[in-house]
Design a protein around this motif. Structure first.
Motif, mmCIF file in Angstrom:
data_model
loop_
_atom_site.group_PDB
_atom_site.id
_atom_site.type_symbol
_atom_site.label_atom_id
_atom_site.label_comp_id
_atom_site.label_asym_id
_atom_site.label_seq_id
_atom_site.Cartn_x
_atom_site.Cartn_y
_atom_site.Cartn_z
ATOM 1 N N GLU A 1 62.423 -35.889 -55.241
ATOM 2 C CA GLU A 1 62.434 -35.760 -56.698
ATOM 3 C C GLU A 1 62.406 -37.136 -57.340
ATOM 4 O O GLU A 1 62.943 -38.090 -56.796
ATOM 5 N N THR A 2 61.785 -37.226 -58.523
ATOM 6 C CA THR A 2 61.844 -38.441 -59.330
ATOM 7 C C THR A 2 62.141 -38.057 -60.773
ATOM 8 O O THR A 2 61.768 -36.978 -61.224
ATOM 9 N N SER A 3 62.821 -38.949 -61.464
ATOM 10 C CA SER A 3 63.049 -38.758 -62.897
ATOM 11 C C SER A 3 63.069 -40.125 -63.556
ATOM 12 O O SER A 3 63.586 -41.092 -63.001
ATOM 13 N N SER A 4 62.477 -40.215 -64.747
ATOM 14 C CA SER A 4 62.408 -41.487 -65.471
ATOM 15 C C SER A 4 63.776 -41.848 -66.027
ATOM 16 O O SER A 4 64.542 -40.983 -66.443
ATOM 17 N N LEU A 5 64.053 -43.140 -66.024
ATOM 18 C CA LEU A 5 65.255 -43.657 -66.669
ATOM 19 C C LEU A 5 64.855 -44.149 -68.062
ATOM 20 O O LEU A 5 63.719 -43.957 -68.495
ATOM 21 N N GLU A 6 65.757 -44.782 -68.785
ATOM 22 C CA GLU A 6 65.452 -45.243 -70.149
ATOM 23 C C GLU A 6 64.241 -46.155 -70.176
ATOM 24 O O GLU A 6 63.360 -46.012 -70.996
ATOM 25 N N ASP A 7 64.212 -47.123 -69.268
ATOM 26 C CA ASP A 7 63.058 -48.003 -69.139
ATOM 27 C C ASP A 7 62.036 -47.260 -68.295
ATOM 28 O O ASP A 7 62.303 -46.918 -67.151
ATOM 29 N N LYS A 8 60.878 -46.958 -68.848
ATOM 30 C CA LYS A 8 59.891 -46.119 -68.168
ATOM 31 C C LYS A 8 59.414 -46.688 -66.839
ATOM 32 O O LYS A 8 58.871 -45.981 -66.016
ATOM 33 N N LYS B 1 70.083 -37.577 -44.285
ATOM 34 C CA LYS B 1 71.039 -37.837 -45.362
ATOM 35 C C LYS B 1 70.272 -38.024 -46.663
ATOM 36 O O LYS B 1 69.188 -38.601 -46.673
ATOM 37 N N GLU B 2 70.874 -37.556 -47.753
ATOM 38 C CA GLU B 2 70.240 -37.642 -49.064
ATOM 39 C C GLU B 2 70.777 -38.852 -49.824
ATOM 40 O O GLU B 2 71.979 -39.116 -49.811
ATOM 41 N N TYR B 3 69.863 -39.582 -50.504
ATOM 42 C CA TYR B 3 70.233 -40.763 -51.283
ATOM 43 C C TYR B 3 69.538 -40.740 -52.633
ATOM 44 O O TYR B 3 68.389 -40.306 -52.738
ATOM 45 N N LYS B 4 70.238 -41.240 -53.656
ATOM 46 C CA LYS B 4 69.617 -41.511 -54.947
ATOM 47 C C LYS B 4 69.290 -42.990 -54.964
ATOM 48 O O LYS B 4 70.172 -43.827 -54.759
ATOM 49 N N ILE B 5 68.027 -43.297 -55.180
ATOM 50 C CA ILE B 5 67.583 -44.688 -55.121
ATOM 51 C C ILE B 5 66.869 -45.041 -56.429
ATOM 52 O O ILE B 5 65.844 -44.437 -56.758
ATOM 53 N N PRO B 6 67.377 -46.018 -57.174
ATOM 54 C CA PRO B 6 66.621 -46.493 -58.332
ATOM 55 C C PRO B 6 65.478 -47.390 -57.853
ATOM 56 O O PRO B 6 65.680 -48.254 -57.003
ATOM 57 N N VAL B 7 64.283 -47.133 -58.340
ATOM 58 C CA VAL B 7 63.135 -47.952 -57.975
ATOM 59 C C VAL B 7 62.427 -48.414 -59.240
ATOM 60 O O VAL B 7 62.535 -47.791 -60.291
ATOM 61 N N THR B 8 61.718 -49.511 -59.110
ATOM 62 C CA THR B 8 60.902 -50.036 -60.195
ATOM 63 C C THR B 8 59.448 -49.764 -59.861
ATOM 64 O O THR B 8 59.004 -50.026 -58.740
ATOM 65 N N VAL B 9 58.721 -49.214 -60.831
ATOM 66 C CA VAL B 9 57.317 -48.876 -60.629
ATOM 67 C C VAL B 9 56.485 -49.669 -61.627
ATOM 68 O O VAL B 9 56.751 -49.643 -62.827
ATOM 69 N N ARG B 10 55.521 -50.378 -61.129
ATOM 70 C CA ARG B 10 54.573 -51.122 -61.968
ATOM 71 C C ARG B 10 53.169 -50.606 -61.650
ATOM 72 O O ARG B 10 52.841 -50.355 -60.494
ATOM 73 N N ASN B 11 52.371 -50.458 -62.687
ATOM 74 C CA ASN B 11 51.017 -49.956 -62.469
ATOM 75 C C ASN B 11 50.028 -50.873 -63.179
ATOM 76 O O ASN B 11 49.998 -50.930 -64.397
ATOM 77 N N ASN B 12 49.247 -51.606 -62.399
ATOM 78 C CA ASN B 12 48.192 -52.456 -62.938
ATOM 79 C C ASN B 12 46.980 -52.354 -62.013
ATOM 80 O O ASN B 12 46.645 -53.276 -61.305
ATOM 81 N N GLY B 13 46.369 -51.193 -62.011
ATOM 82 C CA GLY B 13 45.259 -50.930 -61.094
ATOM 83 C C GLY B 13 45.759 -50.264 -59.823
ATOM 84 O O GLY B 13 45.255 -49.236 -59.410
ATOM 85 N N THR B 14 46.749 -50.869 -59.199
ATOM 86 C CA THR B 14 47.439 -50.240 -58.067
ATOM 87 C C THR B 14 48.893 -50.066 -58.480
ATOM 88 O O THR B 14 49.373 -50.716 -59.395
ATOM 89 N N THR B 15 49.584 -49.193 -57.816
ATOM 90 C CA THR B 15 50.978 -48.928 -58.145
ATOM 91 C C THR B 15 51.884 -49.704 -57.200
ATOM 92 O O THR B 15 51.707 -49.650 -55.987
ATOM 93 N N LEU B 16 52.845 -50.437 -57.760
ATOM 94 C CA LEU B 16 53.817 -51.198 -56.982
ATOM 95 C C LEU B 16 55.167 -50.513 -57.120
ATOM 96 O O LEU B 16 55.636 -50.290 -58.234
ATOM 97 N N ILE B 17 55.788 -50.182 -55.998
ATOM 98 C CA ILE B 17 57.083 -49.506 -55.991
ATOM 99 C C ILE B 17 58.069 -50.390 -55.239
ATOM 100 O O ILE B 17 57.890 -50.649 -54.050
ATOM 101 N N ASN B 18 59.110 -50.869 -55.941
ATOM 102 C CA ASN B 18 60.107 -51.762 -55.349
ATOM 103 C C ASN B 18 61.476 -51.096 -55.386
ATOM 104 O O ASN B 18 61.835 -50.470 -56.378
#
Length: 191
Positions: free
Chosen positions: A114-121, A137-154
């Protein structure tokens, strides 16, 4: 009796009604420019094991549907072969494989649920199952997503070896011990 049949009919009809759940299927390619590193420490030193992203099995099938502000995923997993990690030397590579019980469980699975947006899109809260050595095991992980032609997930995640019934290896008659907590850092380039 008619009342019971009517209630059963209504409940059955509602059970098969879907709202806002159109299932979408696509596939993505995780680029070889991606990095995934497992970092740990001992009572003497630190170590890092880098995954060879050129050996990822691509494309990765993604099945999802929208549920309000969330995206829910089905059978969407990043599968990592344990043998693709390089810890910097044959001895530590062998120890790493032994820790992960690679003979019996040759893969680590990161299963996106599952994913859900936080305040900062650009920030997204993800719900992920991590399967190591046959234990999930289940984990909640905050990630940063940048999209500039390709998608970067950190992002990053802390896990404990003991959560997966993995023994902390000891060397030199127990003088050197691996700490229970390890860190998984990822920088995925998705096309």
């Amino acid at each position: 009796m008619r009342r019971v049949v009517f209630v059963v009919f209504i409940l059955a009809a509602l059970a098969f009604t879907k709202t806002d759940t159109a299932v979408n299927t696509t596939s993505v390619v995780v680029s070889s420019k991606s990095t995934l590193v497992v970092k740990g420490t001992t009572n003497v030193n630190a170590f890092s094991c880098v995954f060879d992203s050129k050996r990822l099995k691509n494309p990765i099938s993604v099945t999802y549907f929208s549920n309000g502000q969330k995206l829910k995923f089905k059978e969407t997993a990043l599968v990592l072969d344990n043998g693709c990690f390089d810890c910097g030397g044959k001895g530590i590579n062998r120890d790493f494989q032994k820790i992960l019980k690679s003979e019996t469980y040759p893969q680590i699975k990161l299963i996106l649920k599952e994913t859900s947006s936080l305040e900062d899109k650009s920030d997204v809260q993800t719900l992920v199952d991590v399967e190591i050595a046959g234990i999930k095991k289940e984990y909640k992980i905050p990630v940063t997503v940048r999209n500039n032609g390709t998608t970067l997930i950190n992002g990053g995640l802390k896990v404990c070896l003991s959560d997966y019934n993995l023994e902390q290896p000891k060397k030199m008659f127990g003088l050197i011990t691996v700490d229970d907590e390890i860190h998984i850092d990822f920088n995925l380039v998705v096309e």
